[in-house]
Design a protein around this motif. Structure first.
Motif, PDB file in Angstrom:
ATOM      1  N   HIS A 139       0.861  -1.186   0.000  1.00 45.76           N
ATOM      2  CA  HIS A 139       0.000   0.000   0.000  1.00 45.76           C
ATOM      3  C   HIS A 139       0.898   1.237   0.000  1.00 45.76           C
ATOM      4  N   ALA A 140       1.588   1.432  -1.091  1.00 41.27           N
ATOM      5  CA  ALA A 140       2.593   2.491  -1.188  1.00 41.27           C
ATOM      6  C   ALA A 140       2.813   2.808  -2.663  1.00 41.27           C
ATOM      7  N   GLU A 141       3.556   3.858  -2.918  1.00 40.38           N
ATOM      8  CA  GLU A 141       3.864   4.193  -4.306  1.00 40.38           C
ATOM      9  C   GLU A 141       4.959   3.303  -4.878  1.00 40.38           C
ATOM     10  N   TYR A 142       5.907   2.891  -4.026  1.00 36.07           N
ATOM     11  CA  TYR A 142       7.004   2.029  -4.461  1.00 36.07           C
ATOM     12  C   TYR A 142       7.267   0.980  -3.387  1.00 36.07           C
ATOM     13  N   VAL A 143       7.771  -0.190  -3.816  1.00 38.33           N
ATOM     14  CA  VAL A 143       8.083  -1.281  -2.894  1.00 38.33           C
ATOM     15  C   VAL A 143       9.395  -1.937  -3.313  1.00 38.33           C
ATOM     16  N   ARG A 144      10.214  -2.245  -2.328  1.00 35.10           N
ATOM     17  CA  ARG A 144      11.389  -3.083  -2.599  1.00 35.10           C
ATOM     18  C   ARG A 144      10.963  -4.542  -2.529  1.00 35.10           C
ATOM     19  N   VAL A 145      11.313  -5.310  -3.568  1.00 37.14           N
ATOM     20  CA  VAL A 145      10.956  -6.727  -3.643  1.00 37.14           C
ATOM     21  C   VAL A 145      12.234  -7.557  -3.617  1.00 37.14           C
ATOM     22  N   PRO A 146      12.520  -8.265  -2.524  1.00 34.58           N
ATOM     23  CA  PRO A 146      13.714  -9.114  -2.462  1.00 34.58           C
ATOM     24  C   PRO A 146      13.502 -10.433  -3.214  1.00 34.58           C
ATOM     25  N   TYR A 147      14.605 -11.086  -3.573  1.00 32.59           N
ATOM     26  CA  TYR A 147      14.545 -12.360  -4.295  1.00 32.59           C
ATOM     27  C   TYR A 147      13.569 -12.266  -5.476  1.00 32.59           C
ATOM     28  N   ALA A 148      13.746 -11.241  -6.284  1.00 29.43           N
ATOM     29  CA  ALA A 148      12.735 -10.873  -7.278  1.00 29.43           C
ATOM     30  C   ALA A 148      12.481 -11.958  -8.312  1.00 29.43           C
ATOM     31  N   ASP A 149      13.496 -12.741  -8.679  1.00 32.96           N
ATOM     32  CA  ASP A 149      13.281 -13.783  -9.679  1.00 32.96           C
ATOM     33  C   ASP A 149      12.353 -14.873  -9.175  1.00 32.96           C
ATOM     34  N   VAL A 150      12.192 -14.977  -7.859  1.00 34.51           N
ATOM     35  CA  VAL A 150      11.295 -15.971  -7.263  1.00 34.51           C
ATOM     36  C   VAL A 150       9.974 -15.331  -6.862  1.00 34.51           C
ATOM     37  N   THR A 151      10.052 -14.183  -6.221  1.00 37.41           N
ATOM     38  CA  THR A 151       8.883 -13.572  -5.585  1.00 37.41           C
ATOM     39  C   THR A 151       7.962 -12.862  -6.576  1.00 37.41           C
ATOM     40  N   ALA A 152       8.519 -12.313  -7.665  1.00 41.72           N
ATOM     41  CA  ALA A 152       7.730 -11.567  -8.649  1.00 41.72           C
ATOM     42  C   ALA A 152       7.590 -12.376  -9.935  1.00 41.72           C
ATOM     43  N   VAL A 153       6.428 -12.262 -10.565  1.00 43.32           N
ATOM     44  CA  VAL A 153       6.145 -12.999 -11.803  1.00 43.32           C
ATOM     45  C   VAL A 153       5.596 -12.009 -12.837  1.00 43.32           C
ATOM     46  N   ARG A 154       6.124 -12.083 -14.051  1.00 45.78           N
ATOM     47  CA  ARG A 154       5.668 -11.185 -15.113  1.00 45.78           C
ATOM     48  C   ARG A 154       4.232 -11.511 -15.494  1.00 45.78           C
ATOM     49  N   VAL A 155       3.422 -10.460 -15.679  1.00 48.57           N
ATOM     50  CA  VAL A 155       2.003 -10.615 -16.000  1.00 48.57           C
ATOM     51  C   VAL A 155       1.829 -10.639 -17.516  1.00 48.57           C
ATOM     52  N   PRO A 156       1.131 -11.629 -18.074  1.00 46.04           N
ATOM     53  CA  PRO A 156       0.858 -11.640 -19.514  1.00 46.04           C
ATOM     54  C   PRO A 156       0.089 -10.393 -19.942  1.00 46.04           C
ATOM     55  N   ASP A 157       0.343  -9.933 -21.150  1.00 40.06           N
ATOM     56  CA  ASP A 157      -0.312  -8.723 -21.648  1.00 40.06           C
ATOM     57  C   ASP A 157      -1.827  -8.860 -21.678  1.00 40.06           C
ATOM     58  N   ALA A 158      -2.327 -10.084 -21.848  1.00 43.21           N
ATOM     59  CA  ALA A 158      -3.773 -10.300 -21.972  1.00 43.21           C
ATOM     60  C   ALA A 158      -4.513 -10.195 -20.642  1.00 43.21           C
ATOM     61  N   VAL A 159      -3.800 -10.105 -19.529  1.00 40.77           N
ATOM     62  CA  VAL A 159      -4.437 -10.097 -18.203  1.00 40.77           C
ATOM     63  C   VAL A 159      -4.415  -8.687 -17.640  1.00 40.77           C
ATOM     64  N   GLY A 160      -5.598  -8.146 -17.344  1.00 42.18           N
ATOM     65  CA  GLY A 160      -5.696  -6.800 -16.793  1.00 42.18           C
ATOM     66  C   GLY A 160      -5.238  -6.725 -15.351  1.00 42.18           C
ATOM     67  N   ASP A 161      -5.004  -5.512 -14.894  1.00 40.69           N
ATOM     68  CA  ASP A 161      -4.489  -5.307 -13.540  1.00 40.69           C
ATOM     69  C   ASP A 161      -5.415  -5.864 -12.463  1.00 40.69           C
ATOM     70  N   ASP A 162      -6.710  -5.574 -12.569  1.00 42.04           N
ATOM     71  CA  ASP A 162      -7.638  -5.993 -11.520  1.00 42.04           C
ATOM     72  C   ASP A 162      -7.769  -7.510 -11.440  1.00 42.04           C
ATOM     73  N   ARG A 163      -7.519  -8.194 -12.543  1.00 39.72           N
ATOM     74  CA  ARG A 163      -7.545  -9.649 -12.533  1.00 39.72           C
ATOM     75  C   ARG A 163      -6.221 -10.205 -12.006  1.00 39.72           C
ATOM     76  N   ALA A 164      -5.126  -9.695 -12.535  1.00 37.70           N
ATOM     77  CA  ALA A 164      -3.808 -10.208 -12.155  1.00 37.70           C
ATOM     78  C   ALA A 164      -3.496  -9.978 -10.685  1.00 37.70           C
ATOM     79  N   LEU A 165      -4.052  -8.921 -10.106  1.00 40.47           N
ATOM     80  CA  LEU A 165      -3.783  -8.595  -8.709  1.00 40.47           C
ATOM     81  C   LEU A 165      -4.053  -9.778  -7.791  1.00 40.47           C
ATOM     82  N   PHE A 166      -5.085 -10.553  -8.090  1.00 41.84           N
ATOM     83  CA  PHE A 166      -5.473 -11.643  -7.207  1.00 41.84           C
ATOM     84  C   PHE A 166      -4.579 -12.869  -7.360  1.00 41.84           C
TER      85      PHE A 166
END
Length: 378
Positions: A139-166
């Motif tokens: 709940h911020a403008e920016y966030v530091r994400v550690p271990y990014a290759d594991v913790t973060a996943v790229r969102v396909p272009d076909a998936v909107g923000d409100d759907r991908a959020l979940f």
């Protein structure tokens, strides 16, 4: 930057806090596009966590754009839109290699914080006190994400923000419930709780081929949503004998799999602060068929007495539990979202700017105006 901070029991405020910086070669910095309320936040708001400090930034579920990446990050680059799992995992320990990211030995900022209460600490998590193994939340403008290759996943272009959020937490938690319950074609599944996680547990059971799934709750608007979007049969516990009705809908045996996804209620008394009231859990144990499986998702932050252990042993039940999901299913769920097999945007019932996040949490806490999840945009 602006961020939503806890400032006292039942009190939140949007404050200016320092911008996050890369601290490790595997970190990324994410500019947040969306963040969502979460049921696990409610005990924090009520002051149930003694490690929470004024100024701690909340928010376990978020997605955004990569604006900076450490030199050891391989899967992401500036401009990528990513969804960030609620849990933080290193990807290299024994548990991570086994796909059990929620049990990671290295994701916590304070590995010893959970040893006394739980016997062993679990992984770190966004939006939790640092002293309890957490990181500044989304709940911020920016966030530091550690271990990014594991913790973060790229969102396909076909998936909107409100759907991908979940895909950050609620959808993986729902899928994990069906997985832990080993839901098979032909099974009868009962889910207690028609919030976002319960709704998505019901949808996961349907996608795995169950014959019927029943959702138990008292809020008619949530039950209608589960019926419409998850293919579930609604059951209002205020108007019927739940156990009798479930036996009737399962050939007299009881459900094959019972999922408890009721979330955590804010503390209203001293008793609430030091113990849980497992009404739904007891009902699930008694309702489940002999030889069936009971799955407990979060919602049990304290200690439970008077648990019907005799029913578990007499009925030969398997009891599985998980506080938060692993990260391994996120890419698969995003693919299902891209194919329209899994739709979640309707769960974002209220959309507000970050400046109005305190009001959003009031709506979410009180389930006012049909609020299932409040979603914030900086």
């Amino acid at each position: 930057m602006k961020a939503l901070c806890w400032v006292g029991a039942d009190q939140l405020a949007v404050r200016e806090v320092p911008d996050p910086e890369l601290r490790n070669e595997r970190d990324i910095i994410v500019r947040v596009r969306r963040s969502a309320t979460c049921g696990a936040d409610l005990p924090l708001l009520a002051g149930r966590d003694p490690l929470l400090r004024s100024g701690d930034v909340l928010g376990a579920e978020f997605l955004g754009d990569v604006v900076e990446a450490g030199p050891e990050v391989r899967r992401h680059r500036d401009g990528d839109r990513v969804v960030v799992g609620a849990g933080v995992a290193c990807g290299g320990c024994w548990y991570c290699r086994a796909g059990l990211h929620a049990c990671c030995d290295n994701g916590s900022t304070e590995p010893a914080s959970g040893d006394e209460g739980w016997g062993r600490s679990d992984a770190g998590c966004f939006g939790r006190p640092r002293a309890a193994g957490g990181f500044a939340g989304g709940h911020a403008e920016y966030v530091r994400v550690p271990y990014a290759d594991v913790t973060a996943v790229r969102v396909p272009d076909a998936v909107g923000d409100d759907r991908a959020l979940f895909a950050a937490d609620a959808a993986p938690a729902g899928w994990l419930a069906a997985e832990l319950g080993a839901v098979r074609p032909g099974d009868v599944v009962a889910v207690w709780g028609a919030g976002a996680v319960g709704h998505l547990a019901a949808r996961a059971a349907t996608l795995r081929g169950c014959a019927r799934v029943v959702v138990v709750d008292r809020h008619e608007d949530r039950l209608r949503m589960a019926e419409r979007h998850a293919g579930a049969e609604p059951l209002n516990y205020r108007h019927t004998d739940v156990s009798a009705e479930l036996r009737d809908r399962s050939g007299g045996r009881g459900p094959d799999v019972c999922v408890v996804a009721v979330g955590q209620r804010p503390a209203r008394s001293v008793v609430d602060r030091f113990g849980d009231r497992p009404d739904a859990l007891r009902e699930a144990v008694y309702a489940c068929r002999k030889g069936g499986t009971v799955v407990v998702l979060g919602g049990t932050d304290g200690f439970v007495d008077a648990f019907p252990l005799g029913a578990v042993t007499d009925k030969r039940l398997a009891v599985r539990g998980a506080r938060r999901p692993d990260l391994r299913d996120v890419p698969m769920l995003l693919d299902r979202m891209a194919r329209d097999e899994l739709r979640t945007e309707h769960l974002a019932t209220h959309r507000l700017p970050l400046e109005e996040a305190p009001r959003g949490y009031e709506l979410f806490r009180d389930r006012a105006h049909g609020c299932v999840r409040a979603v914030f945009s900086p």
